[in-house]
Design a protein around this motif. Structure first.
Motif, PDB file in Angstrom:
ATOM      1  N   ALA A   1      -2.575 -23.040 -27.782  1.00 29.35           N
ATOM      2  CA  ALA A   1      -1.883 -23.319 -28.863  1.00 29.35           C
ATOM      3  C   ALA A   1      -2.511 -22.844 -30.186  1.00 29.35           C
ATOM      4  CB  ALA A   1      -1.962 -24.850 -28.923  1.00 29.35           C
ATOM      5  N   ALA A   2      -3.755 -22.729 -30.027  1.00 30.63           N
ATOM      6  CA  ALA A   2      -4.278 -22.176 -31.534  1.00 30.63           C
ATOM      7  C   ALA A   2      -3.811 -20.816 -31.578  1.00 30.63           C
ATOM      8  CB  ALA A   2      -5.740 -22.122 -31.423  1.00 30.63           C
ATOM      9  N   ILE A   3      -3.825 -20.012 -30.508  1.00 32.35           N
ATOM     10  CA  ILE A   3      -3.620 -18.540 -30.745  1.00 32.35           C
ATOM     11  C   ILE A   3      -2.093 -18.434 -30.854  1.00 32.35           C
ATOM     12  CG2 ILE A   3      -3.252 -16.543 -29.132  1.00 32.35           C
ATOM     13  CD1 ILE A   3      -5.677 -17.312 -27.642  1.00 32.35           C
ATOM     14  N   ALA A   4      -1.246 -19.281 -30.403  1.00 38.07           N
ATOM     15  CA  ALA A   4       0.100 -19.106 -30.776  1.00 38.07           C
ATOM     16  C   ALA A   4       0.400 -19.298 -32.088  1.00 38.07           C
ATOM     17  CB  ALA A   4       0.878 -20.374 -30.154  1.00 38.07           C
ATOM     18  N   SER A   5      -0.369 -19.986 -32.934  1.00 38.34           N
ATOM     19  CA  SER A   5      -0.056 -20.128 -34.313  1.00 38.34           C
ATOM     20  C   SER A   5      -0.315 -18.683 -35.031  1.00 38.34           C
ATOM     21  CB  SER A   5      -1.091 -21.212 -34.981  1.00 38.34           C
ATOM     22  OG  SER A   5      -2.427 -20.753 -34.995  1.00 38.34           O
ATOM     23  N   ASP A   6      -1.005 -17.942 -34.517  1.00 38.86           N
ATOM     24  CA  ASP A   6      -1.326 -16.615 -35.279  1.00 38.86           C
ATOM     25  C   ASP A   6      -0.617 -15.570 -34.602  1.00 38.86           C
ATOM     26  OD1 ASP A   6      -2.963 -17.392 -37.419  1.00 38.86           O
ATOM     27  OD2 ASP A   6      -4.666 -17.472 -36.309  1.00 38.86           O
ATOM     28  N   ASN A   7      -0.367 -15.770 -33.137  1.00 40.47           N
ATOM     29  CA  ASN A   7       0.004 -14.378 -32.458  1.00 40.47           C
ATOM     30  C   ASN A   7       0.973 -15.186 -31.308  1.00 40.47           C
ATOM     31  OD1 ASN A   7       0.471 -12.139 -30.838  1.00 40.47           O
ATOM     32  ND2 ASN A   7      -1.822 -11.464 -31.344  1.00 40.47           N
ATOM     33  N   PRO A   8       2.219 -15.476 -31.600  1.00 40.53           N
ATOM     34  CA  PRO A   8       2.891 -16.443 -30.677  1.00 40.53           C
ATOM     35  C   PRO A   8       3.130 -15.256 -29.285  1.00 40.53           C
ATOM     36  CG  PRO A   8       4.094 -16.159 -32.752  1.00 40.53           C
ATOM     37  CD  PRO A   8       2.802 -15.555 -32.955  1.00 40.53           C
ATOM     38  N   ALA A   9       3.200 -14.013 -29.495  1.00 42.08           N
ATOM     39  CA  ALA A   9       3.445 -12.943 -28.478  1.00 42.08           C
ATOM     40  C   ALA A   9       2.494 -13.181 -27.379  1.00 42.08           C
ATOM     41  CB  ALA A   9       3.769 -11.810 -28.801  1.00 42.08           C
TER      42      ALA A   9
END
Ligand SMILES: [Zn+2]
Length: 586
Positions: A474-482
């Motif tokens: 979820a944290a990664i999705a905020s910066d890098n959704p792909a």
């Protein structure tokens, strides 16, 4: 003594003076000193590369009074006669004008007589490929059984026209085109001897124009020397050669990179007025852009055709900021246009049109740049959907800490219901206060929730890791959704102290994408931040196998039933007085 042109004045009189044909001169020198010189030698190669010169030096080697030797004295009668072209036993015959069968018959009769005062009678036949068929047949007779005192040295620019029967009786040596740098060095040496002041740029232009021929280069140099009394600069050379200076090529390529159509039309017009052949200009430009691409790809001077060190540096500067893909695009168009220009009745217009087309293309982006742009775009969309208030790793982790550990296998919602950990209700006050607490406490409380990772109980550990993994994603999705999406169907596993493995099943594109160095390090950093210590992450990505239709349907049905009977779903329906509209498998 009258004026001697440079090519004659400085004609090599020894093997070591021959420019750039060491592979031949060494072999011949060895043959002479070891007494194994063939009775017929064929020297093939482009014009002006030294074929006849080598044949003459070889004649001296064989007939020198102190010979046979690889280093003729150039003093004895035989050597001097050969130098002046009046040797009694060395016959230079022009194959083009003596190509009839009668000429060869004469030669055969003459060959039977012993040499006048030398060990050998030597026949040097230039342009031997011009002989007629019957002349070749007559020549074949004497080549089959040559008298012991006769040697034949043939020179040709077109060995393919020589009958195979003749070729098979000759020892063949191929002269190479002389490269620009060697021609420049040779000319510079002669200019020094002649006390002529000439710039390297001017020499470079002459050498390029000579197209691999030393003789042509020296003839041009002669022409330029006779046109002036003082210093020889590039302008004079451009004037005399009637055409193209290398700077114009650089000016055109720069105008292309600047997308300056007016400038290109101006330069082409200027060259046209000077009498430059447009077809030749275009082929020079094609080669120039090809060289620029080679330089861009890290090529050295060896990989470039006829480029001096001086030009190489200029090329490096010019393409420093230009993407290689753009140079590819330009070359593509120029190659396609070449045929049109060659057969056009208006070559000047055709060249102009070709460059207008080149300027109209938009530089293509590299795949990496494209992916970066898509990522940025996705990030923008993600942020706009979540109202710019994207949950952050720490906040999220803190919330999970409250609800996470309690959710054991029994009350964990089934995957088929769209209630995942993040949607799990948490008290509003908690949401608001937690983030502050987390930021104040060092180390953050969320990280203290990690002891489970080191817990010996395997199943509990797996559950905790699943939750942690969801939070990290979820944290990664905020910066890098792909990147986050790549791991949609993945699991985090512990494989040792401080070492985790991410097992994911997905398609090849996702595996490649996740495996990029930058993405791997992103995951590593996210995990290390989340767990508060250095975590090594290993990937084991597998291609997702497409399941058979039947098996998939069966599995989906099972999941649906499980969902309908789940106590949580029943409770939810009672509380909200709702009904089930659709069951989605996520
Ligand atoms: Zn001699």
């Amino acid at each position: 003594m009258g004026y001697l042109v440079l090519a004659r004045k400085y004609r090599p009189q020894r093997f070591e003076e021959v420019v750039k044909q060491e592979h031949i001169t060494k072999a011949l020198a060895n043959a002479v000193t070891s007494g194994r010189l063939a009775h017929a030698i064929l020297l093939a190669g482009p014009r002006g590369t030294g074929k006849t010169t080598i044949a003459r030096v070889l004649a001296k080697c064989v007939n020198c009074e102190s010979g046979p030797t690889a280093t003729p004295c150039n003093i004895c009668r035989s050597c001097r006669e050969i130098t002046t072209g009046h040797a009694a036993d060395v016959f230079e015959i022009d194959g083009a004008s003596n190509n009839k069968v009668e000429n060869v018959r004469e030669l055969r009769e003459n060959a039977n007589y012993m040499p006048a005062h030398s060990p050998y009678k030597i026949y040097i036949i230039d342009e031997v490929h011009m002989l007629s068929d019957s002349a070749f047949n007559a020549l074949l007779k004497i080549l089959e059984e040559p008298p012991a005192h006769v040697k034949f040295f043939f020179a040709t620019t077109d060995p393919n026209k020589i009958p195979i029967t003749i070729l098979s009786r000759c020892q063949r040596h191929d002269c190479r085109r002389v490269d620009v740098d060697s021609i420049i060095k040779h000319m510079a040496l002669l200019c020094e001897k002649e006390h002529i002041d000439i710039s390297t740029e001017a020499l470079t232009m002459i050498a390029r124009e000579a197209d691999g021929s030393i003789r042509d280069a020296l003839s041009l140099l002669d022409l330029i020397i006779t046109s002036t009394n003082g210093n020889i600069g590039t302008e004079l050379v451009v004037d005399v050669l009637g055409g193209l200076d290398r700077q114009s090529l650089f000016d055109i390529s720069q105008a292309v990179f600047d997308r300056n159509t007016g400038k290109i039309i101006e330069i082409i017009g200027c060259l046209y007025d000077r009498g430059q052949n447009m077809v030749k200009l275009f082929s020079e430009l094609l080669e120039h852009f090809r060289n620029l691409l080679v330089v861009k790809l890290g090529g050295s001077a060896d990989g470039l055709s006829d480029v001096s060190e001086f030009e190489l540096n200029a090329m490096r500067n010019q393409v420093e900021e230009i993407p290689g893909t753009y140079l590819h695009q330009i070359l593509d168009i120029l190659f396609k246009e070449e045929v049109n220009i060659r057969y056009s009745s208006q070559p000047k217009l055709a060249v102009e049109m070709a460059f207008i087309r080149v300027i109209q293309i938009r530089p293509a982006l590299s795949i990496d740049t494209l992916i970066e742009k898509i990522d940025a775009l996705q990030k923008g969309l993600y942020e706009s959907f979540s109202g710019g208030d994207t949950p952050h790793l720490m906040d999220e982790a803190a919330i999970q800490h409250e609800s996470g550990p309690e959710r054991t296998a029994e009350n964990k919602p089934p995957a088929s219901v769209a209630l995942n950990a993040r949607n799990y209700p948490a008290p509003l006050s908690e949401k608001k206060t937690r983030p502050h607490e987390v930021k104040e406490n060092q180390p953050p409380e969320a990280f203290q929730a990690l002891p489970e990772i080191h817990s010996p109980k395997a199943d509990k550990e797996d559950d905790s890791l699943d939750v942690s993994w969801e939070n990290i994603l979820a944290a990664i999705a905020s910066d890098n959704p792909a990147l986050s999406a790549c791991f949609a169907d993945s699991q985090l596993k512990k494989i040792g102290d401080g070492r985790l493995e991410i097992v994911f099943r997905t398609n090849q594109f996702n595996i490649n994408y996740a495996n990029r160095d930058s993405n791997r390090s992103l995951i590593q950093i996210a995990c290390s931040q989340y767990f508060g210590n250095d975590i090594q992450v290993a990937f084991s990505g597998q291609l997702a196998k497409s399941r058979s239709g039947m098996a998939q349907k069966k599995e989906e049905k099972l999941l649906e039933n499980e969902t309908l009977n789940h106590p949580l779903v029943e409770d939810a329906m009672k509380i909200f007085n709702g009904k089930i509209v659709e069951i989605k498998i996520l």
